[in-house]
Design a protein around this motif. Structure first.
Motif, PDB file in Angstrom:
ATOM      1  N   ARG A  86      10.926  -2.141  -6.582  1.00 56.17           N
ATOM      2  CA  ARG A  86      10.515  -1.926  -7.913  1.00 56.17           C
ATOM      3  C   ARG A  86      12.044  -1.153  -8.190  1.00 56.17           C
ATOM      4  O   ARG A  86      12.038  -2.160  -9.008  1.00 56.17           O
ATOM      5  CB  ARG A  86       9.792  -0.815  -8.697  1.00 56.17           C
ATOM      6  CG  ARG A  86       9.722  -1.229  -9.902  1.00 56.17           C
ATOM      7  CD  ARG A  86       8.447  -0.042 -10.723  1.00 56.17           C
ATOM      8  NE  ARG A  86       6.873  -1.052  -9.890  1.00 56.17           N
ATOM      9  CZ  ARG A  86       6.370  -0.254  -9.780  1.00 56.17           C
ATOM     10  NH1 ARG A  86       6.185   0.972  -9.343  1.00 56.17           N
ATOM     11  NH2 ARG A  86       5.178  -0.676  -8.888  1.00 56.17           N
ATOM     12  N   ILE A  87      12.616  -0.679  -7.641  1.00 57.72           N
ATOM     13  CA  ILE A  87      14.387  -0.431  -8.148  1.00 57.72           C
ATOM     14  C   ILE A  87      15.067  -1.262  -7.733  1.00 57.72           C
ATOM     15  O   ILE A  87      16.218  -1.533  -8.582  1.00 57.72           O
ATOM     16  CB  ILE A  87      14.763   1.367  -7.469  1.00 57.72           C
ATOM     17  CG1 ILE A  87      13.163   1.964  -8.718  1.00 57.72           C
ATOM     18  CG2 ILE A  87      15.947   1.668  -7.931  1.00 57.72           C
ATOM     19  CD1 ILE A  87      13.197   3.671  -7.614  1.00 57.72           C
ATOM     20  N   SER A  88      15.265  -1.842  -6.603  1.00 56.57           N
ATOM     21  CA  SER A  88      16.012  -2.784  -5.647  1.00 56.57           C
ATOM     22  C   SER A  88      16.170  -3.761  -6.957  1.00 56.57           C
ATOM     23  O   SER A  88      16.801  -4.521  -6.727  1.00 56.57           O
ATOM     24  CB  SER A  88      15.184  -3.255  -4.276  1.00 56.57           C
ATOM     25  OG  SER A  88      16.253  -4.180  -3.752  1.00 56.57           O
TER      26      SER A  88
ATOM     27  N   PRO B 163       0.675  -1.008  -0.075  1.00 55.74           N
ATOM     28  CA  PRO B 163      -0.116   0.197  -0.105  1.00 55.74           C
ATOM     29  C   PRO B 163       0.736   1.721  -0.144  1.00 55.74           C
ATOM     30  O   PRO B 163       0.351   2.176  -0.734  1.00 55.74           O
ATOM     31  CB  PRO B 163      -1.051  -0.094   1.075  1.00 55.74           C
ATOM     32  CG  PRO B 163      -0.085  -1.068   1.655  1.00 55.74           C
ATOM     33  CD  PRO B 163       0.632  -1.971   1.307  1.00 55.74           C
ATOM     34  N   ASP B 164       1.809   1.257   0.766  1.00 53.23           N
ATOM     35  CA  ASP B 164       2.672   2.686   0.404  1.00 53.23           C
ATOM     36  C   ASP B 164       3.899   2.665  -0.932  1.00 53.23           C
ATOM     37  O   ASP B 164       4.349   2.240  -1.139  1.00 53.23           O
ATOM     38  CB  ASP B 164       4.369   1.953   1.757  1.00 53.23           C
ATOM     39  CG  ASP B 164       4.922   3.765   1.435  1.00 53.23           C
ATOM     40  OD1 ASP B 164       4.733   4.251   1.079  1.00 53.23           O
ATOM     41  OD2 ASP B 164       5.641   3.354   2.351  1.00 53.23           O
ATOM     42  N   PRO B 165       3.122   3.691  -1.823  1.00 54.14           N
ATOM     43  CA  PRO B 165       3.703   4.342  -2.765  1.00 54.14           C
ATOM     44  C   PRO B 165       5.469   4.188  -2.991  1.00 54.14           C
ATOM     45  O   PRO B 165       6.156   3.805  -4.169  1.00 54.14           O
ATOM     46  CB  PRO B 165       3.297   5.366  -3.582  1.00 54.14           C
ATOM     47  CG  PRO B 165       2.074   5.995  -2.399  1.00 54.14           C
ATOM     48  CD  PRO B 165       1.893   5.283  -0.811  1.00 54.14           C
ATOM     49  N   ARG B 166       6.324   4.480  -1.951  1.00 53.33           N
ATOM     50  CA  ARG B 166       7.119   4.851  -1.953  1.00 53.33           C
ATOM     51  C   ARG B 166       8.153   3.744  -1.716  1.00 53.33           C
ATOM     52  O   ARG B 166       9.100   2.845  -2.636  1.00 53.33           O
ATOM     53  CB  ARG B 166       7.653   6.033  -0.685  1.00 53.33           C
ATOM     54  CG  ARG B 166       6.848   7.064  -1.203  1.00 53.33           C
ATOM     55  CD  ARG B 166       7.821   7.809   0.098  1.00 53.33           C
ATOM     56  NE  ARG B 166       8.797   8.125   1.468  1.00 53.33           N
ATOM     57  CZ  ARG B 166       8.970   8.491   1.760  1.00 53.33           C
ATOM     58  NH1 ARG B 166       8.131   9.624   2.147  1.00 53.33           N
ATOM     59  NH2 ARG B 166      10.102   8.357   2.517  1.00 53.33           N
ATOM     60  N   LEU B 167       7.852   2.727  -0.641  1.00 54.28           N
ATOM     61  CA  LEU B 167       7.582   1.210  -1.391  1.00 54.28           C
ATOM     62  C   LEU B 167       7.930   0.333  -1.583  1.00 54.28           C
ATOM     63  O   LEU B 167       8.970  -0.296  -2.011  1.00 54.28           O
ATOM     64  CB  LEU B 167       7.222   0.381   0.524  1.00 54.28           C
ATOM     65  CG  LEU B 167       7.682  -0.983   1.025  1.00 54.28           C
ATOM     66  CD1 LEU B 167       9.062  -0.798   1.537  1.00 54.28           C
ATOM     67  CD2 LEU B 167       6.488  -0.997   2.186  1.00 54.28           C
TER      68      LEU B 167
END
Length: 77
Positions: free
Chosen positions: A61-63, A52-56
């Motif tokens: 995704r980046i990781s 739910p947390d867009p930053r997480l």
């Protein structure tokens, strides 16, 4: 990490040479098949995750991309 093991160079070259003629083509083909199958399996599982947390979600995704893409590019090369 499991699918990244399919992208390792170990066991692909005859006599330590990196020329295209020394690559065991059947082994290479099997590695790609195994990688693709493993990737689809992991994708199916992770596609159901709810973050739910867009930053997480973006950090995840980046990781994943930071680990997977360089390994895939190096193997493809």
């Amino acid at each position: 990490m499991k699918i990244l093991n399919f992208l390792r160079d170990e066991g692909l070259h005859v006599g330590g040479s990196f020329s295209s003629s020394s690559v065991l083509k059947s082994t290479l083909r099997d590695r790609f098949k195994s990688f693709n199958g493993g990737f689809e399996e992991v994708h199916r599982a992770q596609a159901t995750w709810l973050v739910p947390d867009p930053r997480l979600r973006e950090v995840l995704r980046i990781s994943i991309s930071a680990k997977l893409l360089p390994a895939y590019r190096a193997f493809l090369g």
